[in-house]
Design an enzyme around this catalytic site. Structure first.
Site, mmCIF file in Angstrom:
data_model
loop_
_atom_site.group_PDB
_atom_site.id
_atom_site.type_symbol
_atom_site.label_atom_id
_atom_site.label_comp_id
_atom_site.label_asym_id
_atom_site.label_seq_id
_atom_site.Cartn_x
_atom_site.Cartn_y
_atom_site.Cartn_z
ATOM 1 N N LYS A 1 132.454 111.781 21.996
ATOM 2 C CA LYS A 1 132.883 112.883 22.972
ATOM 3 C C LYS A 1 132.222 114.125 22.460
ATOM 4 O O LYS A 1 131.819 114.943 23.220
ATOM 5 C CB LYS A 1 134.341 113.077 23.397
ATOM 6 C CG LYS A 1 135.003 112.091 24.255
ATOM 7 C CD LYS A 1 136.184 112.521 25.038
ATOM 8 C CE LYS A 1 136.492 111.335 25.976
ATOM 9 N NZ LYS A 1 137.913 111.861 26.723
ATOM 10 N N LYS B 1 131.286 97.491 31.422
ATOM 11 C CA LYS B 1 132.544 97.735 32.160
ATOM 12 C C LYS B 1 132.427 98.656 33.074
ATOM 13 O O LYS B 1 131.778 99.656 33.093
ATOM 14 C CB LYS B 1 133.580 97.993 31.147
ATOM 15 C CG LYS B 1 134.313 99.086 31.130
ATOM 16 C CD LYS B 1 135.461 99.553 30.271
ATOM 17 C CE LYS B 1 135.773 100.948 30.235
ATOM 18 N NZ LYS B 1 136.725 101.600 29.625
ATOM 19 N N LYS C 1 134.813 104.698 35.602
ATOM 20 C CA LYS C 1 134.670 106.028 36.735
ATOM 21 C C LYS C 1 133.664 107.213 36.299
ATOM 22 O O LYS C 1 133.320 108.037 37.030
ATOM 23 C CB LYS C 1 136.059 106.724 36.725
ATOM 24 C CG LYS C 1 136.859 107.226 35.579
ATOM 25 C CD LYS C 1 137.908 107.622 35.962
ATOM 26 C CE LYS C 1 138.780 107.873 34.677
ATOM 27 N NZ LYS C 1 139.461 106.963 33.811
HETATM 28 P P1 ATP Z 1 136.020 106.583 31.427
HETATM 29 O O1 ATP Z 1 135.310 105.666 32.213
HETATM 30 O O2 ATP Z 1 136.054 107.716 31.706
HETATM 31 O O3 ATP Z 1 135.646 106.312 30.023
HETATM 32 P P2 ATP Z 1 138.024 104.514 32.156
HETATM 33 O O4 ATP Z 1 137.654 104.326 33.551
HETATM 34 O O5 ATP Z 1 137.458 103.680 30.932
HETATM 35 O O6 ATP Z 1 137.486 106.028 31.668
HETATM 36 P P3 ATP Z 1 140.514 105.122 30.818
HETATM 37 O O7 ATP Z 1 141.245 106.230 31.289
HETATM 38 O O8 ATP Z 1 139.705 105.116 29.460
HETATM 39 O O9 ATP Z 1 139.532 104.799 31.720
HETATM 40 O O10 ATP Z 1 141.327 103.749 30.727
HETATM 41 C C1 ATP Z 1 142.588 103.585 31.277
HETATM 42 C C2 ATP Z 1 143.143 102.179 31.151
HETATM 43 O O11 ATP Z 1 142.441 101.519 32.204
HETATM 44 C C3 ATP Z 1 142.918 101.740 29.676
HETATM 45 O O12 ATP Z 1 144.061 100.735 29.580
HETATM 46 C C4 ATP Z 1 141.544 100.757 30.040
HETATM 47 O O13 ATP Z 1 141.633 99.711 28.984
HETATM 48 C C5 ATP Z 1 142.029 100.231 31.526
HETATM 49 N N1 ATP Z 1 140.510 100.141 31.926
HETATM 50 C C6 ATP Z 1 139.530 101.054 32.284
HETATM 51 N N2 ATP Z 1 138.333 100.529 32.761
HETATM 52 C C7 ATP Z 1 138.598 99.172 33.023
HETATM 53 C C8 ATP Z 1 137.868 97.958 33.603
HETATM 54 N N3 ATP Z 1 136.750 98.171 33.948
HETATM 55 N N4 ATP Z 1 138.369 96.790 33.395
HETATM 56 C C9 ATP Z 1 139.804 96.775 32.968
HETATM 57 N N5 ATP Z 1 140.369 97.788 32.252
HETATM 58 C C10 ATP Z 1 140.130 98.736 32.514
#
Ligand code: ATP
Ligand code: LTN
Length: 332
Positions: free
Chosen positions: A116, A198, A201
């Site tokens: 970050k 993965k 968003k």
């Molecule tokens: P960013 O993309 O902004 O890093 P993110 O979409 O990864 O954010 P987080 O807020 O970091 O979302 O994650 C919230 C929860 O959702 C965490 O427990 C994370 O493991 C889960 N998660 C996020 N993306 C996935 C995915 N593609 N598949 C499964 N679990 C996910």
């Protein structure tokens, strides 16, 4: 026989914009399932969100929407506590105390901080650096036994355990040392455009991810455009990342296993399969979306709910904070 108390689970999610199908299938559906077996405490981590610059009106909207969305997916405030982190002042208070027991060196090793601060080079603030002390405060305030976290948060849970052990050595039995919770079920949803990555968003290519609140037409379009391969046969196999991902998603929303899916699409093309996955996702998200819009029209109810949960959380949190302050030597 005395009934053993349920184990306590704590988790939180940042109100940082649209939640995705990945968040839903990978995390939130488990949060919902865990309510039956555990004493669950869930938080919208708004204090964490300001470690990167936020626009006030947008932040306010996202906190509200994230809260409503958590209720819409099935977090039931009658069963679990569901509140907004900043509403319980003890999170900030304990965070300060813990930051005095957290070392510069260990914070410097956090990969999220490194990532970050590279991404927001113009705003490498102290909060971004001490983020793990706030996360440790969240968890330790409630003496949580277990914390479900994804791979990206494992390091933060490790440092929370280190801080808890360090405090327990100085001040015996002050904290429960939390364990990571690895859910029995839990899909890892991959990008629809680059299925080795993965679904996230923060991906600038909006065709790569599906938001929980996406309109049916958009969901269908994204699945129709999903990257696959030239094999033209719906089967789960190494090297077929795109199809494997679609099969995982289809399986997660319909409950069918790979074999059943392969049989269902035997002799059919990818076009038919993609349509079916899209429709199944639309069907799975429709009730969540309907509940979300109902809840958003009922702001009073949302407010009453988060206030009541925060009051109950506060009672637990103040007890822990008082204990810690007394042990450290404050006149409490
Ligand atoms: P960013 O993309 O902004 O890093 P993110 O979409 O990864 O954010 P987080 O807020 O970091 O979302 O994650 C919230 C929860 O959702 C965490 O427990 C994370 O493991 C889960 N998660 C996020 N993306 C996935 C995915 N593609 N598949 C499964 N679990 C996910
Ligand atoms: N840092 C987490 C959100 C979070 C959290 C927590 C998760 C804040 N406090 C306590 C588990 C326990 C994230 O960004 N996903």
């Amino acid at each position: 026989m005395e009934q053993q108390a349920k184990k306590r689970i704590y988790s939180a999610i940042q109100p940082s914009g649209m939640l995705t199908l990945g968040n839903y299938l990978g995390a939130l559906r488990n949060w919902v399932a865990m309510q039956e077996e555990y004493d669950c405490i869930y938080t919208v981590a708004d204090l964490h969100a300001i470690t990167v610059r936020q626009e006030p009106a947008k932040l306010r909207k996202q906190i509200l929407e994230t809260y409503a969305l958590l209720m819409a997916v099935g977090i039931d405030p009658e069963k679990s506590l569901l509140f907004i982190q900043s509403h319980v002042a003890a999170h900030s208070q304990l965070s300060w105390l813990l930051s005095c027991y957290t070392q510069f060196g260990e914070l410097s090793r956090m990969t999220q901080f490194k990532d970050k601060s590279a991404k927001h080079a113009d705003n490498i603030n102290a909060g971004l650096f001490s983020y793990p002390a706030l996360m440790a405060a969240d968890i330790l305030l409630y003496q949580a036994d277990m914390v479900p976290v994804g791979a990206d948060q494992k390091q933060h849970l490790e440092i929370t355990r280190d801080i808890a052990n360090r405090m327990n050595n100085l001040y015996p039995n002050v904290f429960t040392v939390p364990e990571p919770y690895i859910p029995k079920i839990g899909a890892r949803v991959m990008s629809l455009q680059e299925p080795t990555q993965k679904m996230s968003k923060s991906d600038p290519n909006v065709n790569a991810w599906v938001a929980i609140l996406d309109k049916p037409d958009d969901i269908m379009r994204k699945f129709k455009r999903a990257v696959t391969d030239s094999d033209a046969c719906v089967r789960y196999a190494e090297g077929k990342d795109g199809i494997n991902n679609l099969m995982d998603i289809y399986s997660a929303v319909t409950g069918k296993n790979y074999q059943e899916i392969e049989k269902e699409f035997d002799g059919k093309g990818y076009g038919d399969f993609k349509l079916a996955v899209g429709e199944a996702v639309v069907d799975a998200l429709r009730p969540v979306q309907d509940r979300f819009y109902d809840l958003m029209n009922n702001r009073d109810m949302l407010e009453t709910t988060w206030r009541s949960s925060a009051e109950q959380a506060e009672a637990i949190a103040r007890r822990t904070l008082g204990k810690v302050m007394k042990k450290i030597g404050f006149i409490y």
